[in-house]
Design an enzyme around this catalytic site. Structure first.
Site, PDB file in Angstrom:
ATOM      1  N   GLY A 154      70.605  48.199  53.619  1.00 38.32           N
ATOM      2  CA  GLY A 154      69.194  48.619  54.415  1.00 38.32           C
ATOM      3  C   GLY A 154      68.925  49.997  54.111  1.00 38.32           C
ATOM      4  N   PHE A 214      67.693  58.156  58.326  1.00 41.91           N
ATOM      5  CA  PHE A 214      68.226  59.276  57.440  1.00 41.91           C
ATOM      6  C   PHE A 214      68.752  59.361  56.200  1.00 41.91           C
ATOM      7  CE2 PHE A 214      68.228  60.912  61.787  1.00 41.91           C
ATOM      8  CZ  PHE A 214      67.398  61.868  61.975  1.00 41.91           C
ATOM      9  N   ASP A 229      69.980  55.790  70.669  1.00 47.87           N
ATOM     10  CA  ASP A 229      69.155  54.691  69.734  1.00 47.87           C
ATOM     11  C   ASP A 229      69.710  53.404  69.890  1.00 47.87           C
ATOM     12  OD1 ASP A 229      68.286  54.978  66.232  1.00 47.87           O
ATOM     13  OD2 ASP A 229      66.996  54.449  68.127  1.00 47.87           O
TER      14      ASP A 229
END
Length: 1000
Positions: free
Chosen positions: A705, A709, A831
């Site tokens: 994936g 970053f 996150d």
């Protein structure tokens, strides 16, 4: 021998008796006729509005049987009352029950209100009762079943509530029963199975629940079965599939599940309409369906059908609609070629499946009557065939969210009837064809998320009917044509954001007076914001952020009374904040950050709510008049200090230049060695060469994936350990800081629900460039997001069960509680979302991706020790409201993100789903339904229906568990941080829920 006088006497008596009897009969008839007359006049008296003046003939001066809408039988009794579609307003008089000879009652298509009179039960001869399309409310009278001669009963399109009477099954002569489009609740009475003469049964668009009674399988004359838009559950009784006379089979929009019989086409050979869409049916499309050669409409969308499209479509010459969208079907689009024989096809949908390959050129040979074509949301590649321009009557073309490449063919401009064109989120390149401007009827044009370049065609100024234009997230350049801003039809959205558009904003923007939203953010627009923006009176959302606008914020923005969100951040705006912004009562979000604004910040209106505004990055702003005055005094001292410091600064710069030259000679190794020594000391390091070997030279087949970053590959280390290698893209701003933040956050933490960082790579690649990579333990079952979106399933093809979802929620809560409270220092993840929750071989959930993490000195979060990147922390949809208004990362922010993730686990809905627009969010959507209607929002793939995933748990206990999980999610996802529960509280509550579930 009878004498003549005697005979005459006898005849006289007989005549008198006969005359007397006839007089009585006429009197009785006159009395009955008078009763009908009085009943009709009473009915007229309850009518308050008669737009056609039809009832004016109902008066004493004309015979009853000549009144408008009245028919009489041979005895001059009223047998038919026909007042349909007259626009009548008023009520149905209870005196209608006195029309004892009435056989036919037609009151449909009016605006009659009130309830249905109980006195209708007196009409023992009534055969047809049609009161549909009115405003009648209340319960269906129980004694209506006394009208035993009824053959047609139509109460549809009203406001009836309550349950369907159980005794409805006693109306043995009924051939048509229509209660559709009401507010009926309860279950479908089993007694309906006794109506052996029934041909039509329509109970659609109500709130009926429970299962479909098996007794309906006894209705062997049934041709029309419509149960659409209810809350019916369970499987479809097999007896229903044996009703061979069925022509219309419509069970759409329920909660039905199970597989469709493979031989359904042979069991129901007379089908013309087969609608089972928006349910939870599984299995494959029955091939026998394509053997029903006369079928006209097949709708199976929004289910969980798998496999490929079976053959036989070429036989369906009468097909008008074929909708298989929103399933999990695979294969290519070759079946489209078979549909070219369906010359009456008007609707084709195969969107949101797993179809791959290219669109066949034969698509242009589909019926000239085709109006709507949906192919979006698949894995379709290749180019758009030029033949698509042959579909001359197409009004909608949706092929967005695919992998389509190449240029937009100019042949699309041949679609003169097109109204909605969606080519968004593909890999389209080249320029936008100017010929698209010939699409004079277009209302929605969506080309966002491609790689289109060049300028916006000036020909778009000819779109006289355009409501929505979205060209965002492309590579468009040059200035915005003035003609775009003259499209006065634009009332929904103008989105040109995330391009490379330049030049000033023309004052013609004020011509968009009716538009709801304008987004021109992330471009290179310059100059002043025109005063004419104030003429966009309907504007609710306005974003000019991340441009090069200068000058003052125009006072005319105060004329935008409907404005709810204003974002002018990251520009070069100067001057004061206009006080008129205080007067915008609808304004809920204001971002003026990163400009050069000065003066005092207003204090009224939206400025009262500090969490609703973001003013960071404006050093000249001050919160009050006094602080501004103090600032001016200090500025004089500062000027002197600055001037005196310039000389020292110049000397310092010269020293730095010499130092830089020296460091450059030392080469690249010096840069690598400057990485934080504590990180190097903590982790075992591997070389770039070892990473290269582990990933087979970064083989694309090993790609797992992509993140914000970097890129993640599956790899195998020298010792045979399978790992996930996250390679940082150091050209992205903040990537190095993300690397440091992740290392620092994980350096001293150990927990079974945190992904383990195995090793690091801080090295140079073969081109002598910096190279950084993080090596994690490999998680066999991918991310939670993949499971929620249906991209992963277990070996039985099932999604996550209720218990598995609860276990995952507990695992994540354990990890977050540890980070917040037990890790030796408070760590805020910043996150948390399903794509950052990974599942190992045993389906144990582990939190990953600490690239945005914050290590706080104390649990309050007031002092920050490290940070990865500047700006907003988190992902859209999961970011707590306070972060959007400049709030510092805190444990409460993580709790909010966790709450959203928990609601996503329950509903299967992403917080960025297209459903959530206009202020509606996932949290608000669930909260509005909590607790009574949460069941309607539960993820339809949950194994609740047949509970095959958790056979040991009852359906009731699983549903209670889901509702409880939603409650915890809502208590976490509260807008105000201080009112949210803690992660510890959430963990304790979830463990209690699991205990109750396993005990049930």
């Amino acid at each position: 021998m009878v004498s003549l006088p005697g005979l005459l006497s006898t005849l006289s008596i007989v005549s008198l008796l006969l005359f007397s009897q006839l007089s009585l009969s006429f009197a009785e008839l006159n009395s009955q006729n008078l009763t009908d007359r009085e009943a009709l006049l009473s009915i007229k008296a309850k009518i308050t509005k008669d737009p056609t003046n039809t009832l004016s003939s109902w008066n004493e001066s004309s015979p009853l049987c000549q009144w408008s809408g009245i028919r009489c039988d041979q005895d001059n009794r009223v047998s038919t009352l026909n007042l349909q579609t007259l626009g009548l307003t008023g009520f149905i008089s209870p005196y209608i029950g006195n029309l004892s000879s009435l056989r036919y009652l037609y009151l449909q298509g009016n605006q009659l209100s009130g309830s249905l009179p109980d006195e209708l039960s007196h009409l023992k001869r009534l055969q047809v009762m049609n009161v549909s399309s009115n405003l009648i409310q209340g319960n269906i009278p129980l004694n209506i079943t006394m009208c035993t001669k009824l053959t047609i009963m139509d109460l549809s399109v009203n406001r009836f509530s309550g349950q369907i009477p159980d005794m409805i099954g006693t109306l043995s002569k009924l051939q048509s029963l229509n209660f559709a489009q009401n507010q009926l609740s309860g279950t479908i009475p089993r007694s309906i199975g006794n109506l052996s003469s029934l041909v039509t049964l329509n109970l659609g668009t109500n709130t009926l629940h429970g299962t479909i009674p098996d007794e309906l399988g006894k209705l062997h004359r049934l041709e029309q079965l419509q149960l659409t838009l209810n809350n019916l559950t369970g499987t479809v009784p097999s007896s229903i599939y044996n009703l061979s006379a069925l022509v219309n089979f419509n069970l759409a929009s329920n909660e039905l599940y199970g597989e469709l019989p493979s031989n359904i086409g042979f069991l129901l050979p007379n089908l013309l309409i087969f609608h089972v869409c928006i349910n939870s049916f599984t299995g494959q499309i029955p091939p026998s369906l394509h053997n029903i050669t006369k079928v006209q409409s097949l709708r199976m969308s929004h289910n969980y059908l798998v496999g490929s499209v079976p053959p036989g479509l070429d036989k369906l010459h009468d097909l008008t609609m074929y909708n298989i969208g929103y399933n999990q079907l695979v294969g290519t689009l070759d079946f489209i070629t078979s549909l070219t024989n369906s010359r009456n096809l008007t609707f084709l949908a195969a969107d949101s499946n797993l179809f791959h390959g290219s669109i066949p050129p034969s698509i242009g040979n589909l019926s000239s009557t085709l109006s709507k074509l949906y192919l979006g949301g698949n894995q379709i590649s290749g180019t758009i065939p030029k033949s698509i321009g042959q579909l001359s009557n197409l009004t909608l073309l949706s092929i967005g969210n695919n992998l389509i490449s190449g240029e937009i063919p100019s042949e699309i401009s041949h679609l003169k009837q097109i109204q909605e064109l969606d080519l968004a989120k593909n890999n389209l390149t080249g320029k936008i064809p100017a010929l698209l401007g010939n699409l004079s009827r277009i209302t929605q044009l969506n080309l966002n998320g491609n790689k289109l370049n060049g300028s916006i065609p000036t020909s778009f100024g000819a779109f006289d009917n355009l409501l929505l234009l979205d060209l965002s997230n492309n590579n468009l350049e040059e200035t915005i044509p003035n003609t775009i801003f003259t499209l006065t039809s634009l009332t929904s959205l103008l989105n040109l954001s995330h391009n490379y558009l330049t030049g000033p904003l023309p004052r013609e923007i004020g011509m968009l007076g009716k538009i709801d939203a304008i987004d021109l953010s992330s471009n290179n627009l310059v100059g002043n914001i025109p005063d004419s923006i104030g003429q966009c009176e309907s504007l609710q959302v306005l974003s000019f952020s991340d441009n090069l606008f200068s000058g003052n914020i125009p006072n005319t923005i105060g004329d935008l009374k409907a404005l709810q969100s204003l974002d002018l951040s990251a520009n070069k705006l100067t001057g004061l904040i206009p006080e008129v912004l205080e007067e915008l009562q609808a304004l809920q979000f204001l971002n003026l950050s990163n400009n050069d604004l000065s003066g005092t910040v207003p204090t009224e209106g939206v400025f009262k709510n500090h969490s609703a505004i973001n003013l960071q990055g404006n050093p000249k702003l001050c919160l009050s008049f006094d602080s501004c005055a103090s600032h001016r005094k200090k500025s004089k001292v500062i000027i002197i200090a600055v001037v005196s410091s310039i000389s020292l600064a110049l000397c310092f710069v010269i020293v730095l230049l010499f130092w830089a030259l020296f460091m450059k000679k030392k080469g690249k190794d010096a840069r690598v060695s400057s990485i934080n020594n504590s990180i190097k000391a903590t982790y075992k390091m591997v070389s770039y060469d070892e990473i290269l070997k582990a990933t087979r030279n970064f083989d694309p087949t090993y790609l797992i994936g992509r993140g914000s970053f970097g890129t993640v590959y599956k790899g195998t280390l020298w010792d045979g350990m399978i790992v996930a290698v996250k390679v940082l893209n150091l050209t992205i701003k903040g990537a190095s800081k993300s690397f440091a933040a992740e290392c620092e956050a994980l350096r001293n933490v150990r927990h079974r629900n945190l992904v383990k960082l195995v090793t690091l790579c801080l090295s140079l690649d073969f081109a002598n460039n910096d190279f950084q990579a993080l090596v994690y333990e490999f998680m066999e079952n991918g991310s939670l997001e993949e499971w929620i979106r249906g991209r992963k399933r277990n070996e039985n093809g099932e999604s996550l069960s209720v218990l598995e979802r609860l276990n995952i929620a507990i695992d994540v809560a354990c990890a977050m509680d540890y980070l917040h409270n037990d890790s030796g220092g408070t760590i805020v993840h910043c996150d948390l979302k399903p794509s950052n929750i990974l599942l190992d071989k045993e389906m144990c959930a582990k939190v990953s991706d600490f690239g945005l993490a914050k290590l706080l000195v104390n649990p309050s979060g007031e002092t920050e020790a490290i940070s990865s990147t500047g700006g907003l922390k988190g992902s859209i949809g999961y970011i707590p409201p306070e972060y959007g208004f400049g709030g510092k990362p805190s444990t409460k922010g993580d709790v909010y993100s966790y709450g959203v993730m928990l609601l996503e686990l329950v509903t299967g809905k992403s917080p960025t789903d297209d459903l959530f627009v206009g202020g509606l969010s996932l949290e608000k959507w669930v909260r509005a339904a909590f607790p009574d209607e949460v069941e309607k929002l539960v993820d339809p793939v949950l194994c609740l229906k047949g509970h095959t995933c958790s056979p040991e748990l009852s359906l009731e206990s699983q549903m209670k568990c889901v509702v409880s999980m939603a409650r915890v999610g809502l208590s976490c996802a509260i807008d105000t941080p201080d009112t949210r529960c803690t992660m510890q509280d959430a963990l304790h509550e979830l463990k209690s829920i699991k205990k109750i579930l396993l005990q049930s």
